[in-house]
Structure formats: C-alpha cells, structure tokens
Motif scaffolding. Structure first.
Motif, PDB file in Angstrom:
ATOM      1  N   ARG A  42     -20.697 -13.124  40.266  1.00  0.00           N
ATOM      2  CA  ARG A  42     -21.583 -12.049  40.729  1.00  0.00           C
ATOM      3  C   ARG A  42     -22.139 -11.303  39.514  1.00  0.00           C
ATOM      4  O   ARG A  42     -21.802 -10.158  39.241  1.00  0.00           O
ATOM      5  CB  ARG A  42     -20.821 -11.129  41.673  1.00  0.00           C
ATOM      6  CG  ARG A  42     -20.404 -11.841  42.958  1.00  0.00           C
ATOM      7  CD  ARG A  42     -19.547 -11.010  43.857  1.00  0.00           C
ATOM      8  NE  ARG A  42     -20.115  -9.685  44.103  1.00  0.00           N
ATOM      9  CZ  ARG A  42     -19.462  -8.732  44.746  1.00  0.00           C
ATOM     10  NH1 ARG A  42     -18.247  -8.941  45.216  1.00  0.00           N
ATOM     11  NH2 ARG A  42     -20.022  -7.556  44.934  1.00  0.00           N
ATOM     12  N   GLU A  44     -25.183 -10.173  38.617  1.00  0.00           N
ATOM     13  CA  GLU A  44     -26.017  -8.971  38.780  1.00  0.00           C
ATOM     14  C   GLU A  44     -25.142  -7.747  39.027  1.00  0.00           C
ATOM     15  O   GLU A  44     -25.393  -6.673  38.475  1.00  0.00           O
ATOM     16  CB  GLU A  44     -27.021  -9.154  39.919  1.00  0.00           C
ATOM     17  CG  GLU A  44     -28.088 -10.195  39.648  1.00  0.00           C
ATOM     18  CD  GLU A  44     -29.104  -9.767  38.603  1.00  0.00           C
ATOM     19  OE1 GLU A  44     -29.182  -8.565  38.270  1.00  0.00           O
ATOM     20  OE2 GLU A  44     -29.825 -10.647  38.104  1.00  0.00           O
ATOM     21  N   ASP A  45     -24.114  -7.920  39.861  1.00  0.00           N
ATOM     22  CA  ASP A  45     -23.193  -6.811  40.121  1.00  0.00           C
ATOM     23  C   ASP A  45     -22.411  -6.448  38.863  1.00  0.00           C
ATOM     24  O   ASP A  45     -22.165  -5.268  38.591  1.00  0.00           O
ATOM     25  CB  ASP A  45     -22.227  -7.168  41.249  1.00  0.00           C
ATOM     26  CG  ASP A  45     -22.915  -7.288  42.600  1.00  0.00           C
ATOM     27  OD1 ASP A  45     -23.945  -6.615  42.813  1.00  0.00           O
ATOM     28  OD2 ASP A  45     -22.424  -8.059  43.444  1.00  0.00           O
ATOM     29  N   ARG A  47     -23.454  -6.829  35.803  1.00  0.00           N
ATOM     30  CA  ARG A  47     -24.373  -6.122  34.909  1.00  0.00           C
ATOM     31  C   ARG A  47     -24.474  -4.650  35.308  1.00  0.00           C
ATOM     32  O   ARG A  47     -24.404  -3.764  34.455  1.00  0.00           O
ATOM     33  CB  ARG A  47     -25.751  -6.774  34.929  1.00  0.00           C
ATOM     34  CG  ARG A  47     -26.727  -5.997  34.086  1.00  0.00           C
ATOM     35  CD  ARG A  47     -27.994  -6.691  33.729  1.00  0.00           C
ATOM     36  NE  ARG A  47     -28.676  -7.353  34.800  1.00  0.00           N
ATOM     37  CZ  ARG A  47     -29.634  -8.246  34.599  1.00  0.00           C
ATOM     38  NH1 ARG A  47     -29.987  -8.584  33.377  1.00  0.00           N
ATOM     39  NH2 ARG A  47     -30.235  -8.813  35.607  1.00  0.00           N
ATOM     40  N   ALA A  48     -24.616  -4.385  36.593  1.00  0.00           N
ATOM     41  CA  ALA A  48     -24.710  -2.998  37.063  1.00  0.00           C
ATOM     42  C   ALA A  48     -23.431  -2.221  36.741  1.00  0.00           C
ATOM     43  O   ALA A  48     -23.487  -1.044  36.369  1.00  0.00           O
ATOM     44  CB  ALA A  48     -24.990  -2.975  38.559  1.00  0.00           C
ATOM     45  N   ASN A  71     -26.008 -10.572  30.259  1.00  0.00           N
ATOM     46  CA  ASN A  71     -27.448 -10.752  30.099  1.00  0.00           C
ATOM     47  C   ASN A  71     -27.765 -12.153  29.582  1.00  0.00           C
ATOM     48  O   ASN A  71     -28.735 -12.774  30.025  1.00  0.00           O
ATOM     49  CB  ASN A  71     -28.030  -9.693  29.163  1.00  0.00           C
ATOM     50  CG  ASN A  71     -28.153  -8.345  29.837  1.00  0.00           C
ATOM     51  OD1 ASN A  71     -28.236  -8.242  31.055  1.00  0.00           O
ATOM     52  ND2 ASN A  71     -28.156  -7.288  29.037  1.00  0.00           N
ATOM     53  N   LEU A  74     -27.502 -14.576  32.343  1.00  0.00           N
ATOM     54  CA  LEU A  74     -28.618 -14.435  33.276  1.00  0.00           C
ATOM     55  C   LEU A  74     -29.946 -14.850  32.633  1.00  0.00           C
ATOM     56  O   LEU A  74     -31.000 -14.581  33.184  1.00  0.00           O
ATOM     57  CB  LEU A  74     -28.706 -12.989  33.779  1.00  0.00           C
ATOM     58  CG  LEU A  74     -27.610 -12.570  34.744  1.00  0.00           C
ATOM     59  CD1 LEU A  74     -27.643 -11.070  34.976  1.00  0.00           C
ATOM     60  CD2 LEU A  74     -27.760 -13.312  36.066  1.00  0.00           C
TER      61      LEU A  74
END
Length: 79
Positions: A42, A44-45, A47-48, A71, A74
C-alpha cells in the motif's frame, strides 16, 4: 493528586502538556505504520504516512529516507 495520576500512568510525566506522547514517539509510530504499509504493498498510504511523520518533525531523517524509498518504488512520483 498528581502523585496518584503518575502512579496510575507511569509515563504520564513524559507526555506533552496536551496529554499527547512526545513528537518523537508519534513519528516513530508513524514510521512503523508506514513500514507495514510498504510491506502490504500500500505504497500511496505509506507515502501519506511518512509525510505525516515529516509534518510533525521535518528533521526526521528516517521518515525522509523511507519517503524517498516509497517515491522511488512509485516511479519517482512525488505529488
């Protein structure tokens, strides 16, 4: 009364005045969550979560390093 509160919660003296754990503890927890999210794929999660840690402590080198790793995974995207 204060001694009773400290006895009931031994680490109460280490807490911030607002009753939250110190920033270092919060960022450490967020880094752990971020790591787990990476392991789950996961990204994106993750990264947040690393960004949230850096919002709390912009000098957190570990969170910055992990964010760079995510990053990279991704495709270098850093929106």
């Amino acid at each position: 009364a204060a001694a009773t509160a400290l006895a009931a919660e031994p680490d109460a003296a280490a807490r911030s005045p607002a009753g939250r754990p110190p920033v270092q503890w919060q960022t450490r927890a967020l880094r752990g969550i971020g790591y787990a999210l990476v392991e789950l794929g996961r990204l994106e999660d993750a990264r947040a979560t690393y960004r949230r840690a850096l919002d709390l402590d912009p000098n957190d080198a570990s969170a910055r390093k992990e964010l760079e790793y995510v990053n990279g995974r991704l495709g270098g995207a850093a929106p």
